[in-house]
Design a protein around this motif. Structure first.
Motif, PDB file in Angstrom:
ATOM      1  N   PHE A 163       0.962  -1.283   0.105  1.00  0.00           N
ATOM      2  CA  PHE A 163      -0.052   0.050   0.087  1.00  0.00           C
ATOM      3  C   PHE A 163       0.886   1.196   0.054  1.00  0.00           C
ATOM      4  O   PHE A 163       0.530   2.266  -0.891  1.00  0.00           O
ATOM      5  CB  PHE A 163      -0.939   0.112   1.144  1.00  0.00           C
ATOM      6  CG  PHE A 163      -1.421   1.522   1.483  1.00  0.00           C
ATOM      7  CD1 PHE A 163      -2.502   1.854   0.756  1.00  0.00           C
ATOM      8  CD2 PHE A 163      -1.135   2.071   2.506  1.00  0.00           C
ATOM      9  CE1 PHE A 163      -3.110   3.212   1.031  1.00  0.00           C
ATOM     10  CE2 PHE A 163      -1.560   3.447   3.082  1.00  0.00           C
ATOM     11  CZ  PHE A 163      -2.635   3.782   2.154  1.00  0.00           C
ATOM     12  N   LEU A 164       1.939   1.288   0.895  1.00  0.00           N
ATOM     13  CA  LEU A 164       2.827   2.564   0.923  1.00  0.00           C
ATOM     14  C   LEU A 164       3.481   2.810  -0.430  1.00  0.00           C
ATOM     15  O   LEU A 164       3.748   3.564  -0.980  1.00  0.00           O
ATOM     16  CB  LEU A 164       3.518   2.535   2.022  1.00  0.00           C
ATOM     17  CG  LEU A 164       3.363   2.211   3.590  1.00  0.00           C
ATOM     18  CD1 LEU A 164       4.258   1.915   4.376  1.00  0.00           C
ATOM     19  CD2 LEU A 164       2.507   3.632   3.786  1.00  0.00           C
ATOM     20  N   ALA A 165       3.958   1.431  -1.136  1.00  0.00           N
ATOM     21  CA  ALA A 165       4.779   1.703  -2.372  1.00  0.00           C
ATOM     22  C   ALA A 165       3.720   2.229  -3.263  1.00  0.00           C
ATOM     23  O   ALA A 165       4.063   2.931  -4.521  1.00  0.00           O
ATOM     24  CB  ALA A 165       5.184   0.397  -2.665  1.00  0.00           C
ATOM     25  N   LEU A 166       2.483   1.686  -3.253  1.00  0.00           N
ATOM     26  CA  LEU A 166       1.691   2.292  -4.576  1.00  0.00           C
ATOM     27  C   LEU A 166       0.924   3.455  -4.180  1.00  0.00           C
ATOM     28  O   LEU A 166       0.744   4.258  -5.114  1.00  0.00           O
ATOM     29  CB  LEU A 166       0.412   1.086  -4.322  1.00  0.00           C
ATOM     30  CG  LEU A 166       0.676  -0.169  -5.104  1.00  0.00           C
ATOM     31  CD1 LEU A 166      -0.612  -1.159  -4.993  1.00  0.00           C
ATOM     32  CD2 LEU A 166       1.360  -0.276  -6.465  1.00  0.00           C
TER      33      LEU A 166
ATOM     34  N   ARG B 235       1.649   8.824  -5.204  1.00  0.00           N
ATOM     35  CA  ARG B 235       0.315   9.142  -5.923  1.00  0.00           C
ATOM     36  C   ARG B 235       0.009  10.478  -4.701  1.00  0.00           C
ATOM     37  O   ARG B 235      -1.043  10.764  -4.941  1.00  0.00           O
ATOM     38  CB  ARG B 235      -0.646   8.331  -5.956  1.00  0.00           C
ATOM     39  CG  ARG B 235      -0.381   7.242  -6.959  1.00  0.00           C
ATOM     40  CD  ARG B 235      -1.484   6.217  -7.311  1.00  0.00           C
ATOM     41  NE  ARG B 235      -1.226   5.448  -8.589  1.00  0.00           N
ATOM     42  CZ  ARG B 235      -0.325   4.533  -8.577  1.00  0.00           C
ATOM     43  NH1 ARG B 235       0.450   4.138  -7.619  1.00  0.00           N
ATOM     44  NH2 ARG B 235      -0.069   3.739  -9.944  1.00  0.00           N
ATOM     45  N   VAL B 236       0.721  10.672  -3.854  1.00  0.00           N
ATOM     46  CA  VAL B 236       0.162  11.676  -2.679  1.00  0.00           C
ATOM     47  C   VAL B 236       0.018  12.865  -3.459  1.00  0.00           C
ATOM     48  O   VAL B 236       1.115  13.419  -3.897  1.00  0.00           O
ATOM     49  CB  VAL B 236       1.265  11.402  -1.497  1.00  0.00           C
ATOM     50  CG1 VAL B 236       0.965  12.669  -0.431  1.00  0.00           C
ATOM     51  CG2 VAL B 236       1.039  10.262  -0.770  1.00  0.00           C
TER      52      VAL B 236
ATOM     53  N   GLY C 197      -8.778   5.198  -0.431  1.00  0.00           N
ATOM     54  CA  GLY C 197      -7.841   5.956  -0.750  1.00  0.00           C
ATOM     55  C   GLY C 197      -6.978   5.527  -2.110  1.00  0.00           C
ATOM     56  O   GLY C 197      -6.681   6.213  -2.839  1.00  0.00           O
ATOM     57  N   LEU C 198      -6.732   4.095  -2.345  1.00  0.00           N
ATOM     58  CA  LEU C 198      -6.359   3.676  -3.470  1.00  0.00           C
ATOM     59  C   LEU C 198      -7.182   3.709  -4.682  1.00  0.00           C
ATOM     60  O   LEU C 198      -6.622   4.039  -5.681  1.00  0.00           O
ATOM     61  CB  LEU C 198      -6.135   2.062  -3.166  1.00  0.00           C
ATOM     62  CG  LEU C 198      -4.998   1.715  -2.002  1.00  0.00           C
ATOM     63  CD1 LEU C 198      -4.600   0.365  -1.908  1.00  0.00           C
ATOM     64  CD2 LEU C 198      -3.385   2.257  -2.747  1.00  0.00           C
TER      65      LEU C 198
ATOM     66  N   ALA D 295      -9.279   6.113  -5.021  1.00  0.00           N
ATOM     67  CA  ALA D 295      -9.278   7.533  -5.514  1.00  0.00           C
ATOM     68  C   ALA D 295      -8.017   7.899  -6.101  1.00  0.00           C
ATOM     69  O   ALA D 295      -7.938   8.805  -7.005  1.00  0.00           O
ATOM     70  CB  ALA D 295      -9.428   8.448  -3.992  1.00  0.00           C
ATOM     71  N   ALA D 296      -6.876   7.145  -5.939  1.00  0.00           N
ATOM     72  CA  ALA D 296      -5.642   7.453  -6.788  1.00  0.00           C
ATOM     73  C   ALA D 296      -5.662   6.847  -7.934  1.00  0.00           C
ATOM     74  O   ALA D 296      -4.648   6.605  -8.654  1.00  0.00           O
ATOM     75  CB  ALA D 296      -4.433   6.960  -5.717  1.00  0.00           C
ATOM     76  N   GLY D 297      -6.637   5.961  -8.196  1.00  0.00           N
ATOM     77  CA  GLY D 297      -6.610   5.103  -9.604  1.00  0.00           C
ATOM     78  C   GLY D 297      -5.791   3.947  -9.556  1.00  0.00           C
ATOM     79  O   GLY D 297      -5.481   3.260 -10.587  1.00  0.00           O
ATOM     80  N   VAL D 298      -5.865   3.318  -8.334  1.00  0.00           N
ATOM     81  CA  VAL D 298      -4.836   1.817  -8.156  1.00  0.00           C
ATOM     82  C   VAL D 298      -6.083   0.677  -8.244  1.00  0.00           C
ATOM     83  O   VAL D 298      -7.252   0.651  -7.592  1.00  0.00           O
ATOM     84  CB  VAL D 298      -4.364   1.833  -6.867  1.00  0.00           C
ATOM     85  CG1 VAL D 298      -3.618   0.285  -6.947  1.00  0.00           C
ATOM     86  CG2 VAL D 298      -3.117   2.731  -6.816  1.00  0.00           C
ATOM     87  N   ARG D 299      -6.221   0.094  -9.432  1.00  0.00           N
ATOM     88  CA  ARG D 299      -7.051  -1.147  -9.575  1.00  0.00           C
ATOM     89  C   ARG D 299      -6.543  -2.381  -8.858  1.00  0.00           C
ATOM     90  O   ARG D 299      -5.495  -2.434  -8.472  1.00  0.00           O
ATOM     91  CB  ARG D 299      -6.866  -1.416 -11.264  1.00  0.00           C
ATOM     92  CG  ARG D 299      -7.437  -0.535 -12.287  1.00  0.00           C
ATOM     93  CD  ARG D 299      -7.438  -0.879 -13.481  1.00  0.00           C
ATOM     94  NE  ARG D 299      -7.895   0.138 -14.643  1.00  0.00           N
ATOM     95  CZ  ARG D 299      -8.101  -0.042 -15.804  1.00  0.00           C
ATOM     96  NH1 ARG D 299      -7.734  -1.272 -16.244  1.00  0.00           N
ATOM     97  NH2 ARG D 299      -8.490   0.687 -16.380  1.00  0.00           N
ATOM     98  N   GLY D 300      -7.665  -3.068  -8.323  1.00  0.00           N
ATOM     99  CA  GLY D 300      -7.593  -4.209  -7.624  1.00  0.00           C
ATOM    100  C   GLY D 300      -7.054  -3.728  -6.096  1.00  0.00           C
ATOM    101  O   GLY D 300      -6.569  -4.565  -5.375  1.00  0.00           O
ATOM    102  N   ALA D 301      -7.728  -2.725  -5.655  1.00  0.00           N
ATOM    103  CA  ALA D 301      -7.571  -2.158  -4.381  1.00  0.00           C
ATOM    104  C   ALA D 301      -8.142  -3.052  -3.397  1.00  0.00           C
ATOM    105  O   ALA D 301      -7.400  -3.384  -2.333  1.00  0.00           O
ATOM    106  CB  ALA D 301      -8.065  -0.570  -4.305  1.00  0.00           C
TER     107      ALA D 301
END
Length: 506
Positions: A195-198, A202-203, A290-291, A293-299
């Motif tokens: 999670f931190l790496a992904l 994107r912060v 949060g993921l 919202a940042a556009g990370v799929r498979g969150a």
């Protein structure tokens, strides 16, 4: 002495040595994994969002630091007691050695709230996560089999199954439990690092403004809410009799697990509040929010895997710790002897673990525990309070005891720990206090009905208090009475024969 009788530390150590059937197979890495397994559970996946949205905003990072300091004060106190009294039982044993039997009983009784009831809530949470993950893959479980009867279903089957599996792991052996917990904790930490790496790249720093939307008061309130994310490091102390070098490794395990958990909490909070506005995080799954919202799929799959690993480790550690507390109370006579039996092959208190697993199964499978689980917070705070008082009492009453680890800045460190515990006590809901009062009353009834009369110290006092009657030998042991001499001298035998008839002489 009565209900205030205390147990000598030398006697505790002697009993632990005489009854050493538990296998000493745990080292510092296993202890840190045990503590992290108990501390980092659903809190990192749920409490971070709720506290940020409603109490502290992006300044929640300060709340975690403040709450971590409060828990750290209690951890230092635990470290001194654990190194000085490396006996299973945690806060219960420390209270018995310092404050008296009645206080020890109440602490042990309240630890049931921390471990047993909370385990049922964790099992229900595990069921909810696995149900959602299966639903995301197109597998839908019947509603009647994933809800308790009071929630519109028949039985919460996933909660029962995971409890049965973790109870079996805890029974098979301490080494197996520690290895399994290390694997689960490893998966959980990998998910958090993922999670931190992904999320870190994107912060958006703009989401950190305003940084203190609720002011300093919000930071303090946030610390009170998320403090309960840290409870569980005292589970490390319950493994004292299964640690290879408890005087050195127990303090390292307690302080190390708390430090690692605090670093992970702070890192997740910084990244999470930078992925989306804090007002959007008031959801049951803020990390997923949060993921996404940042556009990370498979969150949902990533977070679901971490949440399942986190809840599984918490469940395993809670069952492990509760069985050791019950074992210590049974050894002291406050509970029936069945709680002290150790399996000859696995070297674990298997019957106690089985009893704990059975109760967790009933709670998780058939009761809605979302409200009852609040009582776990009261049980933990009472343990923190008592241990902090106990360490000061022992410093004054037994200053010459060997202390491999000493609390720094004595007595200010335990006094601050007491202040934090009292503050958080008064921030609990009123309904929780009513339930807590009912629970304590029930515990006092059990103590005066059974524990007070059957405790080892009570039997020793009784044997010393009753005077022994004077010894009276039985008739068989009486010596034969001495024969009294005749009052006159008998004639000589030859003279006596002259006066006897012939047939008498022959």
């Amino acid at each position: 002495m009565g209900i205030w009788r205390t147990k000598k530390i030398a006697d505790l150590m002697q009993e632990a040595g005489d009854n050493q059937k538990l296998k000493r197979s745990i080292g510092t890495p296993e202890l840190i994994a045990l503590g992290v397994g108990a501390i980092i559970g659903s809190g990192i996946f749920v409490l971070t969002g709720v506290a940020a949205a409603n109490y502290a905003g992006p300044a929640l990072v300060f709340s975690f630091i403040l709450s971590g300091l409060a828990a750290g004060l209690a951890a230092l106190v635990y470290a001194e007691m654990a190194a000085m009294i490396p006996v299973t039982g945690s806060a219960y044993t420390y209270a018995y050695a310092s404050l008296g039997e009645i206080i020890a009983w109440l602490v042990g009784w309240n630890l049931v709230l921390e471990y047993l009831v909370a385990s049922g809530a964790v099992a229900v949470g595990w069921s909810g996560y696995i149900t959602d993950m299966l639903a995301s893959m197109g597998v839908f479980l019947p509603r009647a089999l994933v809800n308790s009867p009071l929630s519109g279903g028949l039985v919460n089957l996933p909660a029962i199954l995971i409890t049965v599996v973790m109870t079996g792991v805890a029974i098979v052996g301490t080494t197996t439990s520690a290895r399994t917990n290390k694997i689960i904790v490893g998966v959980k930490i990998l998910v958090i690092l993922a999670f931190l790496a992904l999320g870190a790249p994107r912060v958006n720093p703009a989401y950190w403004h305003p940084f203190l939307p609720f002011g300093v008061t919000g930071v303090v309130h946030g610390a009170a809410i998320i403090f309960f994310a840290y409870i569980g490091f005292d589970a490390v102390a319950t493994a004292a009799e299964e640690v290879r070098d408890p005087a050195r490794e127990l303090p390292l395990g307690i302080i190390g697990s708390l430090a690692l958990a605090t670093i992970l909490y702070v890192a997740v909070t910084i990244v999470l509040t930078g992925l989306t506005p804090y007002t959007n995080l008031n959801t049951p799954s803020p990390v997923t929010t949060g993921l996404l919202a940042a556009g990370v799929r498979g969150a949902s799959l990533i977070v679901g895997t971490g949440a399942l690993a986190g809840l599984t480790s918490v469940l395993l550690v809670n069952i492990f710790a509760q069985s050791r507390v019950f074992m210590a109370m049974g050894r002291d006579g406050l509970l029936p002897p069945i709680f002290t039996r150790v399996h000859p092959r696995f070297h674990t208190p298997w019957l106690t673990t089985l009893i704990v697993g059975a109760f967790v199964t009933l709670i998780g499978g058939f009761l809605p525990v979302d409200i009852i689980a609040e009582l776990a917070n009261v049980g933990t705070l009472s343990a923190f309070f008592v241990v902090s008082v106990g360490v000061m009492v022992l410093r004054r009453t037994q200053p010459d005891l060997k202390r491999p680890f000493k609390v720094p800045l004595m007595p200010w460190t335990p006094l601050l720990a007491i202040a934090f515990a009292v503050y958080l006590f008064f921030n609990l809901p009123g309904l929780t206090w009513i339930r807590f009062g009912v629970w304590v009353t029930l515990g006092l009834v059990v103590y005066f009905a059974y524990g007070r009369r059957h405790s080892v110290l009570a039997r020793e006092e009784e044997s010393k208090a009753v005077p022994r009657p004077p010894y009276r030998p039985s008739p068989l042991e009486m010596p034969a009475p001495a024969r009294k001499p005749f009052p006159f001298k008998l004639p000589a035998p030859d003279l006596l024969r002259m006066f006897l008839p012939r047939w008498r002489r022959d």
